[in-house]
Design a protein around this motif. Structure first.
Motif, PDB file in Angstrom:
ATOM      1  N   GLU A 187     -19.286 -21.328   2.061  1.00 27.23           N
ATOM      2  CA  GLU A 187     -18.908 -20.028   1.483  1.00 27.23           C
ATOM      3  C   GLU A 187     -18.530 -19.019   2.561  1.00 27.23           C
ATOM      4  O   GLU A 187     -17.738 -18.113   2.311  1.00 27.23           O
ATOM      5  N   TYR A 188     -19.079 -19.180   3.765  1.00 26.60           N
ATOM      6  CA  TYR A 188     -18.692 -18.281   4.858  1.00 26.60           C
ATOM      7  C   TYR A 188     -17.215 -18.454   5.182  1.00 26.60           C
ATOM      8  O   TYR A 188     -16.535 -17.493   5.543  1.00 26.60           O
ATOM      9  N   GLU A 189     -16.717 -19.669   5.068  1.00 28.87           N
ATOM     10  CA  GLU A 189     -15.314 -19.926   5.379  1.00 28.87           C
ATOM     11  C   GLU A 189     -14.410 -19.110   4.462  1.00 28.87           C
ATOM     12  O   GLU A 189     -13.359 -18.641   4.885  1.00 28.87           O
ATOM     13  N   ASP A 190     -14.798 -18.944   3.224  1.00 28.82           N
ATOM     14  CA  ASP A 190     -14.011 -18.158   2.279  1.00 28.82           C
ATOM     15  C   ASP A 190     -14.081 -16.662   2.585  1.00 28.82           C
ATOM     16  O   ASP A 190     -13.199 -15.908   2.184  1.00 28.82           O
ATOM     17  N   GLN A 191     -15.112 -16.232   3.279  1.00 28.39           N
ATOM     18  CA  GLN A 191     -15.313 -14.810   3.552  1.00 28.39           C
ATOM     19  C   GLN A 191     -14.704 -14.360   4.873  1.00 28.39           C
ATOM     20  O   GLN A 191     -14.532 -13.163   5.092  1.00 28.39           O
ATOM     21  N   ILE A 192     -14.362 -15.300   5.739  1.00 31.07           N
ATOM     22  CA  ILE A 192     -13.860 -14.941   7.067  1.00 31.07           C
ATOM     23  C   ILE A 192     -12.602 -14.076   6.992  1.00 31.07           C
ATOM     24  O   ILE A 192     -12.494 -13.073   7.691  1.00 31.07           O
ATOM     25  N   GLY A 203     -24.378 -16.993  16.286  1.00 26.29           N
ATOM     26  CA  GLY A 203     -23.525 -17.811  17.127  1.00 26.29           C
ATOM     27  C   GLY A 203     -22.973 -19.069  16.492  1.00 26.29           C
ATOM     28  O   GLY A 203     -22.859 -20.088  17.167  1.00 26.29           O
ATOM     29  N   CYS A 204     -22.584 -19.023  15.233  1.00 23.75           N
ATOM     30  CA  CYS A 204     -21.974 -20.196  14.593  1.00 23.75           C
ATOM     31  C   CYS A 204     -20.578 -20.416  15.185  1.00 23.75           C
ATOM     32  O   CYS A 204     -19.674 -19.602  14.986  1.00 23.75           O
ATOM     33  N   GLY A 205     -20.435 -21.485  15.929  1.00 29.77           N
ATOM     34  CA  GLY A 205     -19.153 -21.779  16.569  1.00 29.77           C
ATOM     35  C   GLY A 205     -18.030 -22.014  15.583  1.00 29.77           C
ATOM     36  O   GLY A 205     -16.878 -21.648  15.844  1.00 29.77           O
ATOM     37  N   ILE A 206     -18.331 -22.610  14.441  1.00 33.52           N
ATOM     38  CA  ILE A 206     -17.309 -22.865  13.420  1.00 33.52           C
ATOM     39  C   ILE A 206     -16.745 -21.543  12.911  1.00 33.52           C
ATOM     40  O   ILE A 206     -15.534 -21.326  12.895  1.00 33.52           O
ATOM     41  N   CYS A 207     -17.630 -20.645  12.514  1.00 37.35           N
ATOM     42  CA  CYS A 207     -17.180 -19.358  11.961  1.00 37.35           C
ATOM     43  C   CYS A 207     -16.561 -18.465  13.041  1.00 37.35           C
ATOM     44  O   CYS A 207     -15.599 -17.749  12.763  1.00 37.35           O
ATOM     45  N   GLU A 208     -17.086 -18.520  14.244  1.00 37.28           N
ATOM     46  CA  GLU A 208     -16.490 -17.735  15.334  1.00 37.28           C
ATOM     47  C   GLU A 208     -15.052 -18.176  15.587  1.00 37.28           C
ATOM     48  O   GLU A 208     -14.159 -17.341  15.776  1.00 37.28           O
ATOM     49  N   MET A 244     -13.063 -19.696  13.406  1.00 43.75           N
ATOM     50  CA  MET A 244     -12.251 -19.310  12.252  1.00 43.75           C
ATOM     51  C   MET A 244     -11.924 -17.821  12.283  1.00 43.75           C
ATOM     52  O   MET A 244     -10.809 -17.413  11.938  1.00 43.75           O
ATOM     53  N   LEU A 245     -12.884 -17.003  12.696  1.00 45.43           N
ATOM     54  CA  LEU A 245     -12.647 -15.564  12.782  1.00 45.43           C
ATOM     55  C   LEU A 245     -11.608 -15.249  13.853  1.00 45.43           C
ATOM     56  O   LEU A 245     -10.716 -14.429  13.632  1.00 45.43           O
ATOM     57  N   LYS A 246     -11.701 -15.917  14.977  1.00 47.89           N
ATOM     58  CA  LYS A 246     -10.716 -15.712  16.045  1.00 47.89           C
ATOM     59  C   LYS A 246      -9.318 -16.079  15.545  1.00 47.89           C
ATOM     60  O   LYS A 246      -8.359 -15.339  15.768  1.00 47.89           O
ATOM     61  N   ASP A 247      -9.195 -17.224  14.847  1.00 42.39           N
ATOM     62  CA  ASP A 247      -7.904 -17.638  14.304  1.00 42.39           C
ATOM     63  C   ASP A 247      -7.402 -16.654  13.252  1.00 42.39           C
ATOM     64  O   ASP A 247      -6.219 -16.302  13.239  1.00 42.39           O
TER      65      ASP A 247
END
Length: 64
Positions: free
Chosen positions: A6-11, A34-39, A41-44
């Motif tokens: 669900e975090y992926e949908d909120q990024i 420090g979730c590397g996946i979400c960090e 995705m946020l950068k992208d």
């Protein structure tokens, strides 16, 4: 907090400044851990929304 899909949908909403309330606080807490996946995705997402206007062609304003 473990990574949740669900975090992926909120990024994208977070990147645009449109995430609010409890969802905003939860995602910010998750990112602070420090979730590397979400960090990543946020950068992208930030890069896409920053550069998107540069990819659009100028269009004339509609006539009233």
């Amino acid at each position: 907090m473990a990574h949740k899909a669900e975090y992926e949908d909120q990024i994208a909403l977070y990147s645009l400044g449109l995430l609010e309330g409890g969802e905003l606080r939860e995602l910010e807490g998750h990112l602070a851990e420090g979730c590397g996946i979400c960090e990543g995705m946020l950068k992208d997402s930030d890069a896409v929304f920053t550069n998107l206007p540069l990819c659009l062609e100028d269009a004339p304003l509609p006539k009233d």
